[in-house]
Design a protein around this motif. Structure first.
Motif, PDB file in Angstrom:
ATOM      1  N   ARG A  90       0.816  -1.221   0.000  1.00 18.35           N
ATOM      2  CA  ARG A  90       0.000   0.000   0.000  1.00 18.35           C
ATOM      3  C   ARG A  90       0.850   1.271   0.000  1.00 18.35           C
ATOM      4  NH1 ARG A  90      -0.869   2.530   4.944  1.00 18.35           N
ATOM      5  NH2 ARG A  90       0.222   1.554   6.673  1.00 18.35           N
ATOM      6  N   ARG A  91       2.162   1.101   0.066  1.00 15.03           N
ATOM      7  CA  ARG A  91       3.078   2.235   0.181  1.00 15.03           C
ATOM      8  C   ARG A  91       3.197   3.004  -1.139  1.00 15.03           C
ATOM      9  NH1 ARG A  91       9.361   1.345   1.662  1.00 15.03           N
ATOM     10  NH2 ARG A  91       9.473   1.313  -0.588  1.00 15.03           N
ATOM     11  N   ALA A  92       3.237   4.333  -1.046  1.00 13.63           N
ATOM     12  CA  ALA A  92       3.461   5.172  -2.225  1.00 13.63           C
ATOM     13  C   ALA A  92       4.891   5.703  -2.179  1.00 13.63           C
ATOM     14  CB  ALA A  92       2.487   6.340  -2.217  1.00 13.63           C
TER      15      ALA A  92
ATOM     16  N   GLN B  40     -17.524  -0.527  -6.758  1.00 16.80           N
ATOM     17  CA  GLN B  40     -16.377   0.095  -6.077  1.00 16.80           C
ATOM     18  C   GLN B  40     -15.587   0.976  -7.015  1.00 16.80           C
ATOM     19  OE1 GLN B  40     -14.296  -3.126  -3.781  1.00 16.80           O
ATOM     20  NE2 GLN B  40     -14.794  -1.480  -2.406  1.00 16.80           N
ATOM     21  N   GLN B  41     -14.770   1.841  -6.443  1.00 19.74           N
ATOM     22  CA  GLN B  41     -13.870   2.641  -7.262  1.00 19.74           C
ATOM     23  C   GLN B  41     -12.512   1.956  -7.349  1.00 19.74           C
ATOM     24  OE1 GLN B  41     -14.122   6.702  -5.520  1.00 19.74           O
ATOM     25  NE2 GLN B  41     -14.879   7.226  -7.553  1.00 19.74           N
ATOM     26  N   ILE B  42     -11.787   2.278  -8.421  1.00 18.00           N
ATOM     27  CA  ILE B  42     -10.436   1.743  -8.587  1.00 18.00           C
ATOM     28  C   ILE B  42      -9.517   2.899  -8.976  1.00 18.00           C
ATOM     29  CG2 ILE B  42     -10.946   0.994 -10.980  1.00 18.00           C
ATOM     30  CD1 ILE B  42      -9.041  -1.417 -10.414  1.00 18.00           C
ATOM     31  N   ALA B  43      -8.346   2.941  -8.337  1.00 18.54           N
ATOM     32  CA  ALA B  43      -7.397   4.042  -8.581  1.00 18.54           C
ATOM     33  C   ALA B  43      -6.096   3.465  -9.107  1.00 18.54           C
ATOM     34  CB  ALA B  43      -7.143   4.808  -7.282  1.00 18.54           C
ATOM     35  N   ALA B  44      -5.617   3.992 -10.238  1.00 18.14           N
ATOM     36  CA  ALA B  44      -4.331   3.535 -10.785  1.00 18.14           C
ATOM     37  C   ALA B  44      -3.198   4.308 -10.130  1.00 18.14           C
ATOM     38  CB  ALA B  44      -4.293   3.760 -12.291  1.00 18.14           C
ATOM     39  N   GLN B  45      -2.101   3.600  -9.884  1.00 24.00           N
ATOM     40  CA  GLN B  45      -0.918   4.264  -9.332  1.00 24.00           C
ATOM     41  C   GLN B  45       0.331   3.682  -9.997  1.00 24.00           C
ATOM     42  OE1 GLN B  45       0.004   4.161  -4.853  1.00 24.00           O
ATOM     43  NE2 GLN B  45      -0.851   6.173  -5.259  1.00 24.00           N
ATOM     44  N   GLY B  46       1.137   4.589 -10.547  1.00 24.85           N
ATOM     45  CA  GLY B  46       2.385   4.154 -11.160  1.00 24.85           C
ATOM     46  C   GLY B  46       3.478   4.081 -10.110  1.00 24.85           C
ATOM     47  N   THR B  47       3.695   5.209  -9.447  1.00 24.08           N
ATOM     48  CA  THR B  47       4.746   5.287  -8.424  1.00 24.08           C
ATOM     49  C   THR B  47       4.223   5.809  -7.087  1.00 24.08           C
ATOM     50  OG1 THR B  47       5.293   7.593  -8.900  1.00 24.08           O
ATOM     51  CG2 THR B  47       6.414   5.923 -10.231  1.00 24.08           C
ATOM     52  N   GLY B  48       3.187   6.642  -7.157  1.00 21.75           N
ATOM     53  CA  GLY B  48       2.706   7.297  -5.941  1.00 21.75           C
ATOM     54  C   GLY B  48       3.436   8.599  -5.649  1.00 21.75           C
ATOM     55  N   HIS B  49       4.029   9.230  -6.684  1.00 23.11           N
ATOM     56  CA  HIS B  49       4.633  10.549  -6.467  1.00 23.11           C
ATOM     57  C   HIS B  49       3.554  11.592  -6.161  1.00 23.11           C
ATOM     58  CE1 HIS B  49       8.525   9.187  -8.096  1.00 23.11           C
ATOM     59  NE2 HIS B  49       9.015  10.280  -7.566  1.00 23.11           N
ATOM     60  N   ASN B  50       2.381  11.415  -6.739  1.00 20.21           N
ATOM     61  CA  ASN B  50       1.312  12.394  -6.494  1.00 20.21           C
ATOM     62  C   ASN B  50       0.126  11.714  -5.817  1.00 20.21           C
ATOM     63  OD1 ASN B  50      -0.319  14.656  -6.473  1.00 20.21           O
ATOM     64  ND2 ASN B  50       0.253  15.297  -8.533  1.00 20.21           N
TER      65      ASN B  50
ATOM     66  N   LEU C 175      -7.965   6.416   0.578  1.00 17.52           N
ATOM     67  CA  LEU C 175      -8.437   5.389  -0.370  1.00 17.52           C
ATOM     68  C   LEU C 175      -9.310   4.315   0.277  1.00 17.52           C
ATOM     69  CD1 LEU C 175      -5.327   4.731  -2.678  1.00 17.52           C
ATOM     70  CD2 LEU C 175      -7.429   5.923  -3.283  1.00 17.52           C
ATOM     71  N   THR C 176      -9.945   4.662   1.384  1.00 16.29           N
ATOM     72  CA  THR C 176     -10.794   3.688   2.073  1.00 16.29           C
ATOM     73  C   THR C 176     -11.849   3.149   1.100  1.00 16.29           C
ATOM     74  OG1 THR C 176     -10.536   5.191   3.910  1.00 16.29           O
ATOM     75  CG2 THR C 176     -12.071   3.362   4.231  1.00 16.29           C
ATOM     76  N   GLY C 177     -11.984   1.834   1.055  1.00 21.07           N
ATOM     77  CA  GLY C 177     -13.025   1.227   0.215  1.00 21.07           C
ATOM     78  C   GLY C 177     -12.686   1.214  -1.266  1.00 21.07           C
ATOM     79  N   THR C 178     -11.531   1.743  -1.643  1.00 25.97           N
ATOM     80  CA  THR C 178     -11.153   1.804  -3.066  1.00 25.97           C
ATOM     81  C   THR C 178     -10.117   0.725  -3.355  1.00 25.97           C
ATOM     82  OG1 THR C 178     -11.519   4.179  -3.076  1.00 25.97           O
ATOM     83  CG2 THR C 178     -10.087   3.335  -4.798  1.00 25.97           C
ATOM     84  N   ILE C 179     -10.155   0.177  -4.565  1.00 29.82           N
ATOM     85  CA  ILE C 179      -9.108  -0.779  -4.962  1.00 29.82           C
ATOM     86  C   ILE C 179      -7.960   0.023  -5.560  1.00 29.82           C
ATOM     87  CG2 ILE C 179      -8.552  -2.656  -6.563  1.00 29.82           C
ATOM     88  CD1 ILE C 179     -11.516  -3.527  -6.249  1.00 29.82           C
ATOM     89  N   LEU C 180      -6.767  -0.250  -5.104  1.00 23.37           N
ATOM     90  CA  LEU C 180      -5.585   0.446  -5.613  1.00 23.37           C
ATOM     91  C   LEU C 180      -4.912  -0.470  -6.624  1.00 23.37           C
ATOM     92  CD1 LEU C 180      -3.539   2.787  -5.455  1.00 23.37           C
ATOM     93  CD2 LEU C 180      -2.479   1.614  -3.517  1.00 23.37           C
ATOM     94  N   LEU C 181      -4.822   0.002  -7.880  1.00 25.66           N
ATOM     95  CA  LEU C 181      -4.202  -0.819  -8.919  1.00 25.66           C
ATOM     96  C   LEU C 181      -2.812  -0.279  -9.226  1.00 25.66           C
ATOM     97  CD1 LEU C 181      -5.561  -2.584 -11.922  1.00 25.66           C
ATOM     98  CD2 LEU C 181      -3.699  -0.992 -12.323  1.00 25.66           C
ATOM     99  N   LYS C 182      -1.815  -1.051  -8.890  1.00 21.47           N
ATOM    100  CA  LYS C 182      -0.438  -0.615  -9.119  1.00 21.47           C
ATOM    101  C   LYS C 182       0.072  -1.196 -10.439  1.00 21.47           C
ATOM    102  CE  LYS C 182       1.054   0.666  -4.614  1.00 21.47           C
ATOM    103  NZ  LYS C 182       2.271   0.984  -3.876  1.00 21.47           N
ATOM    104  N   THR C 183       0.734  -0.323 -11.200  1.00 22.00           N
ATOM    105  CA  THR C 183       1.175  -0.730 -12.540  1.00 22.00           C
ATOM    106  C   THR C 183       2.676  -0.978 -12.598  1.00 22.00           C
ATOM    107  OG1 THR C 183       1.482   1.588 -13.132  1.00 22.00           O
ATOM    108  CG2 THR C 183      -0.655   0.612 -13.675  1.00 22.00           C
ATOM    109  N   GLU C 184       3.356  -0.956 -11.453  1.00 24.80           N
ATOM    110  CA  GLU C 184       4.825  -0.951 -11.466  1.00 24.80           C
ATOM    111  C   GLU C 184       5.459  -2.187 -12.088  1.00 24.80           C
ATOM    112  OE1 GLU C 184       4.784  -0.438  -7.217  1.00 24.80           O
ATOM    113  OE2 GLU C 184       5.787  -2.353  -6.904  1.00 24.80           O
ATOM    114  N   ARG C 185       4.671  -3.270 -12.287  1.00 21.26           N
ATOM    115  CA  ARG C 185       5.261  -4.467 -12.897  1.00 21.26           C
ATOM    116  C   ARG C 185       5.139  -4.441 -14.428  1.00 21.26           C
ATOM    117  NH1 ARG C 185       3.183  -9.254  -8.787  1.00 21.26           N
ATOM    118  NH2 ARG C 185       3.864  -8.210  -6.876  1.00 21.26           N
TER     119      ARG C 185
ATOM    120  N   VAL D  20      10.401   8.956  -0.163  1.00 21.53           N
ATOM    121  CA  VAL D  20      10.679   9.923   0.897  1.00 21.53           C
ATOM    122  C   VAL D  20       9.336  10.540   1.300  1.00 21.53           C
ATOM    123  CG1 VAL D  20      11.179  11.716  -0.844  1.00 21.53           C
ATOM    124  CG2 VAL D  20      12.138  11.937   1.420  1.00 21.53           C
ATOM    125  N   ALA D  21       9.231  10.948   2.553  1.00 15.96           N
ATOM    126  CA  ALA D  21       7.992  11.603   2.984  1.00 15.96           C
ATOM    127  C   ALA D  21       8.124  13.098   2.714  1.00 15.96           C
ATOM    128  CB  ALA D  21       7.759  11.357   4.476  1.00 15.96           C
ATOM    129  N   GLY D  22       7.203  13.639   1.959  1.00 17.60           N
ATOM    130  CA  GLY D  22       7.294  15.067   1.647  1.00 17.60           C
ATOM    131  C   GLY D  22       5.924  15.687   1.472  1.00 17.60           C
TER     132      GLY D  22
END
Ligand SMILES: Cc1cc2nc3c(=O)[nH]c(=O)nc-3n(C[C@H](O)[C@H](O)[C@H](O)COP(=O)(O)OP(=O)(O)OC[C@H]3O[C@@H](n4cnc5c(N)ncnc54)[C@H](O)[C@@H]3O)c2cc1C
Length: 462
Positions: free
Chosen positions: A34-36, A69-79, A86-96, A319-321
């Motif tokens: 779940r980490r960005a 349900q909602q689904i959110a795409a995430q490449g890296t999580g920079h933004n 994202l409670t209740g949302t499916i997080l779809l990571k594309t990093e692979r 990094v946390a920013g």
């Protein structure tokens, strides 16, 4: 059976049909999943799907739509910050999904959803070609390009979004579509600058440019010299600057980490970054008034295109920013004073970086064939960011970023820039009113139930 248990059971069934995997809350790798990239984002989705193919993306979208349900795409999580928890949302990571194909004859790159800029820049450089990458090697190509994409080559070639040839995207109905100027032109328009609200992109085809080297680097001054350095830089940007030259005025505070050279480690600077395509003598002439101020270091030299990704010194590792930005319509002396007083030596909280990029050139030319973000109608783009490794730093860093924004408000441009917006902004400020209404209509056509959730969501028109 509780709703949660039944959803978990269904998600496990989804997992069985994927090449990739689904990781659920409670499983040992969930915290890692779940980490960005921005560690300040604390995401608690219903599940994390690691997609490995367009088929996986389509299956996950179909599943989410079927479950309401909602689904959110995430490449890296920079933004990731504006997405919230994202409670209740499916997080779809594309990093692979990191495949890249370069066509040297056509000068294009086909880039899969999880590719980051260093992947593309390095692959293109083998053919003597350059991509419109941003400042950071590890920002995702898709998120960056869907939001516009301001490169240090952008004054010459325009936004990354204006240099997209085709987009492969799974829409809320689970269909994989190819959008280009002839197929699905509305969707193609919306995706080029409208952000990630219209589908989950599985690949992009981008234009490349025959560039192998640049004349680029930094003029470094002690942070105390910010007022005169920024004024001189502002004067440069007001003159007749060729599209080949891009400059950035910046306050930078470097951490005392051993991998930085001793002469800059742990020190604070006012900087001018310069990026020039073409004859270095032309850049030297334009930069002469800044050099006359006597920088303590001058690292401007001829570099390769892959080296360009290191000049701005963006973080290598997660990094946390906390950061945010705005576009600026003008920089009179009073605006420079406002910037100096909130970001320079007298700043109450030491932000790691406060930069102002010179825009204009091709970035400001609105071509008919461009997408929803057709151009950036402002001469400057500001981004302020603080590093927040511990929770107690969040409030002062947020206050410091807001202080810079508040101080610059009198000179703020009408619109904001999506990629440099890391807070939930009033949506309509990210596009022209006409473009925003167009985007809402296209959202209603391709995703009326708002299944696809982006970090800067566009509500479907009712
Ligand atoms: C250190 C740093 C340097 C930066 N430098 C620049 C720069 O030089 N120029 C510039 O323009 N911007 C720059 N940015 C901003 C950057 O472009 C945005 O943060 C961008 O959103 C990052 O994309 P991402 O995929 O890495 O991030 P993510 O957080 O993974 O994605 C951001 C959003 O993009 C959308 N998205 C991502 N992947 C997909 C997909 N496959 N399908 C549909 N939607 C998708 C989603 O809506 C998602 O919420 C920088 C940011 C940072 C932190």
């Amino acid at each position: 059976m509780s709703t949660f248990t039944s959803l978990s059971a269904q998600l496990s069934r989804l997992s069985a049909g994927l090449q990739g995997e689904v990781i659920l809350p409670g499983q040992p790798r969930f915290d890692e999943a779940r980490r960005a990239f921005n560690l300040a984002a604390d995401q608690h989705p219903a599940a994390v799907v690691f997609a490995e193919s367009p088929h996986d993306v389509a299956a996950a979208v179909t599943f989410a739509a079927g479950q309401g349900q909602q689904i959110a795409a995430q490449g890296t999580g920079h933004n990731a910050m504006p997405l919230g928890p994202l409670t209740g949302t499916i997080l779809l990571k594309t990093e692979r999904m990191r495949g890249i194909q370069i066509d040297p004859q056509a000068r294009t790159a086909r880039v899969e959803a999880g590719a980051v800029w260093s992947d593309v820049v390095n692959a293109a450089a083998k053919h003597g070609l350059a991509a419109l990458a941003g400042s950071s090697p590890n920002v995702g190509v898709i998120g960056y390009t869907l939001g516009g994409g301001v490169s240090f080559l952008g004054r010459k070639y325009g936004l990354s979004a204006s240099n997209v040839r085709a987009i492969e995207v799974v829409t809320a109905d689970g269909r994989l579509r190819r959008a280009d100027s002839e197929h699905e032109p509305d969707l193609f328009w919306a995706l080029r600058g409208g952000g990630g609200s219209f589908g989950i992109v599985t690949a992009l085809e981008l234009r490349l440019f025959p560039i192998t080297q640049l004349y680029a680097g930094i003029l470094w001054y002690p942070i105390e010299r910010g007022p005169e350095v920024l004024r001189a830089w502002r004067d440069l940007t007001r003159g007749a600057v060729p599209d080949e030259l891009t400059t950035v005025g910046r306050f930078l505070r470097l951490p005392p980490v051993p991998d930085l050279p001793a002469e800059i480690r742990g020190k604070s600077f006012a900087l001018i970054e310069a990026f020039h395509l073409g004859d270095p003598a032309q850049a030297d002439e334009l930069l002469a008034p800044l050099r006359a101020l006597g920088p303590v270091h001058d690292t401007i030299k001829t570099i390769t295109v892959p080296e360009l990704l290191r000049v701005h010194m963006d973080p290598d590792q997660p990094v946390a920013g906390l950061g945010d930005g705005l576009m600026i319509a003008s920089l009179p002396d009073e605006a420079i004073d406002a910037l100096v007083s909130t970001a320079g030596t007298s700043a109450r909280f030491p932000l790691a970086s406060v930069e102002v990029r010179h825009l204009g050139g091709e970035l400001g030319r609105h071509r008919r064939q461009n997408g929803a973000l057709g151009s950036l109608q402002a001469p400057y783009l500001m981004f302020a960011a603080g590093i927040t490794p511990t929770p107690d730093l969040k409030a002062p860093a947020t206050a410091a970023v807001e202080a810079v924004e508040d101080a610059l408000t009198p000179w703020m441009a009408r619109h904001m820039y999506l990629n440099f917006s890391e807070t939930s902004r009033p949506r309509a400020t990210l596009w022209t009113e006409r473009a925003y209404q167009g985007l809402r209509q296209i959202k209603a056509r391709v995703d009326p139930d708002d299944v696809i959730r982006s970090n800067h969501p566009i509500p479907p028109v009712q």
